[in-house]
Design a protein around this motif. Structure first.
Motif, PDB file in Angstrom:
ATOM      1  N   ASN A 124     101.603 -45.809 149.899  1.00 51.57           N
ATOM      2  CA  ASN A 124     101.140 -44.730 150.773  1.00 51.57           C
ATOM      3  C   ASN A 124      99.680 -44.402 150.473  1.00 51.57           C
ATOM      4  N   GLN A 125      99.036 -43.787 151.417  1.00 51.44           N
ATOM      5  CA  GLN A 125      97.598 -43.566 151.342  1.00 51.44           C
ATOM      6  C   GLN A 125      97.193 -42.692 150.157  1.00 51.44           C
ATOM      7  N   ASP A 126      98.032 -41.721 149.830  1.00 54.26           N
ATOM      8  CA  ASP A 126      97.716 -40.826 148.714  1.00 54.26           C
ATOM      9  C   ASP A 126      97.653 -41.593 147.392  1.00 54.26           C
ATOM     10  N   ASN A 127      98.623 -42.478 147.162  1.00 47.39           N
ATOM     11  CA  ASN A 127      98.634 -43.275 145.932  1.00 47.39           C
ATOM     12  C   ASN A 127      97.485 -44.261 145.888  1.00 47.39           C
ATOM     13  N   GLU A 186      92.320 -45.845 143.593  1.00 50.49           N
ATOM     14  CA  GLU A 186      90.894 -46.122 143.818  1.00 50.49           C
ATOM     15  C   GLU A 186      90.023 -45.199 142.979  1.00 50.49           C
ATOM     16  N   LYS A 187      90.402 -43.940 142.905  1.00 50.32           N
ATOM     17  CA  LYS A 187      89.640 -42.971 142.109  1.00 50.32           C
ATOM     18  C   LYS A 187      89.661 -43.360 140.633  1.00 50.32           C
ATOM     19  N   ASN A 200     103.485 -42.199 139.921  1.00 44.08           N
ATOM     20  CA  ASN A 200     102.759 -41.125 139.241  1.00 44.08           C
ATOM     21  C   ASN A 200     102.640 -41.411 137.747  1.00 44.08           C
ATOM     22  N   GLN A 218      94.554 -43.835 147.236  1.00 44.07           N
ATOM     23  CA  GLN A 218      93.345 -43.064 146.922  1.00 44.07           C
ATOM     24  C   GLN A 218      93.281 -42.712 145.436  1.00 44.07           C
ATOM     25  N   ARG A 219      94.409 -42.353 144.867  1.00 42.48           N
ATOM     26  CA  ARG A 219      94.436 -42.022 143.429  1.00 42.48           C
ATOM     27  C   ARG A 219      94.099 -43.249 142.578  1.00 42.48           C
TER      28      ARG A 219
END
Length: 461
Positions: free
Chosen positions: A425-428, A433-434, A402, A430-431
């Motif tokens: 993990n997928q959430d990190n 990539e964004k 984070n 995606q963040r």
């Protein structure tokens, strides 16, 4: 020719910065500034000191291009004021350079053209300028021309159509005002000025402490005794502290982050208090004639011992901070601790030199402000976000993703590489990539003034 150069500089200033974010433009502005300064102060640029400070100024501008960090931008501004102040008086201290540089940037033009009459306490022009005549030259012809245009429009339809076809919409008033700001800036700095009496006082004040006429042996004997008792007790106290501190380090190699954090921060607080008190006490004890007292060898040795023990305390804090970084990664605060420790060691060394060589407080101020300036310039050349991210992925025992994702865009490409190479993990993912897609979009929409080194890297991908 020099006036033309100021106009060109003003147009470049508006072209580079109007409606633009910081990037290549700050480096180009640094080059423009040096050209204007060199054209008006050629003799000053024969000095090695001026060349060095000019090079540092350019280096900070280049650092902004390579990594658009706040530290690099601040360093560029500080080096700008330093260079301007240096040109106002080459022999002045660096903190006086900052004062002169800031004053010149804000009010150089006003200073050169106006003075304060000490008798009447009124601002008077240094030049015989007929402002009323200038006003007549500008406004009277303009008003008369506008009146005649209105008359001719009513008297001739073709002339009226010609005037109606004139379109001034291409003129950007805000851009012109910004150019006016640029002209004012270059008009201020092209011939730097001095702040008096600060500059004169600085030039007159040396670094060496001199013996005063109030040289009383009985009083100096009492001061010497007080110094010996006080510094001896402080030496004993810091030795006890260091023994317990080193014992803690050797017997607690694997401890929780919260404990490490408390230890490092409390250690830093102790270090700050210790060094500030050390310098204040030593400046008081060695403020005057005690430096010339023949029986002061004992108190001097005790002072040197105390300084060395403080240096050991710095090493102790450095080790704990290093352990903290090893287990839990790099952050800006932990880097800040290391920078502070560097300045603390510098302060201790200069205090030792002040006592040993019988220098005054101005000696300390001059050396330490110069050291702080050098540290700022060096810090500006490092892409800290990139190195924090790289270290934490490769060496830290635990990673705070984070924190890394919330850093500036200077680590975006590296984060993208790590996300593809490691199992996150997928959430990190995606963040990251964004963040990457947003940054790429910004880079692709940069104008030439806003170009960064990452624009070149993006083209090679």
């Amino acid at each position: 020719m020099k006036k033309l150069l100021l106009f060109i500089g003003a147009l470049l200033f508006s072209t580079l910065f109007y409606g633009k974010s910081i990037g290549l433009n700050l480096f180009l502005f640094s080059i423009t500034t040096l050209i204007v300064l060199f054209a008006n102060n050629k003799d000053d640029f024969k000095s090695k000191r001026t060349i060095i400070y000019s090079s540092l100024y350019l280096a900070t501008g280049l650092a902004v291009f390579f990594h658009d960090s706040s530290v690099a931008i601040i360093a560029n501004f500080v080096s700008f004021f330093t260079l301007i102040g240096l040109l106002s008086e080459n022999k002045s201290s660096i903190y006086v350079n900052w004062l002169n540089g800031l004053y010149t940037t804000i009010a150089g033009l006003f200073h050169r053209n106006f003075s304060i009459n000490e008798v009447t306490q009124k601002v008077e022009s240094k030049k015989d300028i007929d402002f009323m005549h200038l006003a007549k030259l500008i406004f009277i012809p303009a008003v008369i021309v506008i009146i005649f245009i209105a008359l001719y429009q009513n008297g001739n339809p073709l002339f009226n159509d010609l005037i109606d076809k004139i379109d001034f919409s291409f003129i950007n008033i805000q851009w012109l005002l910004f150019a006016g700001l640029g002209y004012y800036l270059f008009s201020n700095i092209h011939k730097p000025v001095e702040v008096e009496p600060a500059t004169e006082l600085d030039l007159k004040t040396g670094n060496t402490l001199t013996q005063t006429s109030k040289f009383s042996i009985p009083k100096l004997k009492q001061e010497n005794q007080l110094g010996i008792i006080l510094i001896s007790l402080l030496n004993v106290l810091i030795v006890i502290f260091l023994i317990t501190d080193i014992t803690f380090i050797l017997t607690n190699l694997d401890i929780r982050a919260s404990v490490f954090s408390t230890q490092v921060h409390s250690g830093i607080n102790a270090l700050i208090a210790s060094i500030v008190m050390a310098i204040i006490i030593l400046l008081y004890v060695f403020r005057g004639n005690l430096n010339f007292y023949k029986d002061n060898k004992t108190v001097k040795r005790l002072a040197f011992t105390w300084i060395i023990l403080n240096a050991i305390l710095v090493c102790s804090i450095t080790i704990k901070n290093g352990q903290y970084i090893y287990y839990f990664g790099l952050t800006y605060k932990r880097i800040g601790v290391l920078i502070y420790l560097t300045l603390a060691i510098t302060g201790l060394i200069t205090t030792l030199l002040k006592i040993d060589k019988v220098k005054n407080i101005w000696y300390l101020l001059r050396l330490n402000t110069k050291a702080a300036f050098v540290v700022l310039i060096l810090a500006s050349t490092v892409n800290w976000d990139y190195h924090i991210t790289n270290y934490n992925f490769n060496y830290a025992k635990s990673i705070d993703l984070n924190y890394l994702i919330d850093l500036s865009n200077n680590n975006t490409f590296l984060l993208k590489e790590k996300a593809e190479a490691q199992s996150l993990n997928q959430d990190n993912i995606q963040r990251i990539e964004k963040k990457y897609n947003k940054y790429v979009y910004e880079l692709r929409n940069n104008s030439w003034q806003e170009l960064q080194y990452d624009n070149l890297k993006l083209e090679t991908k």
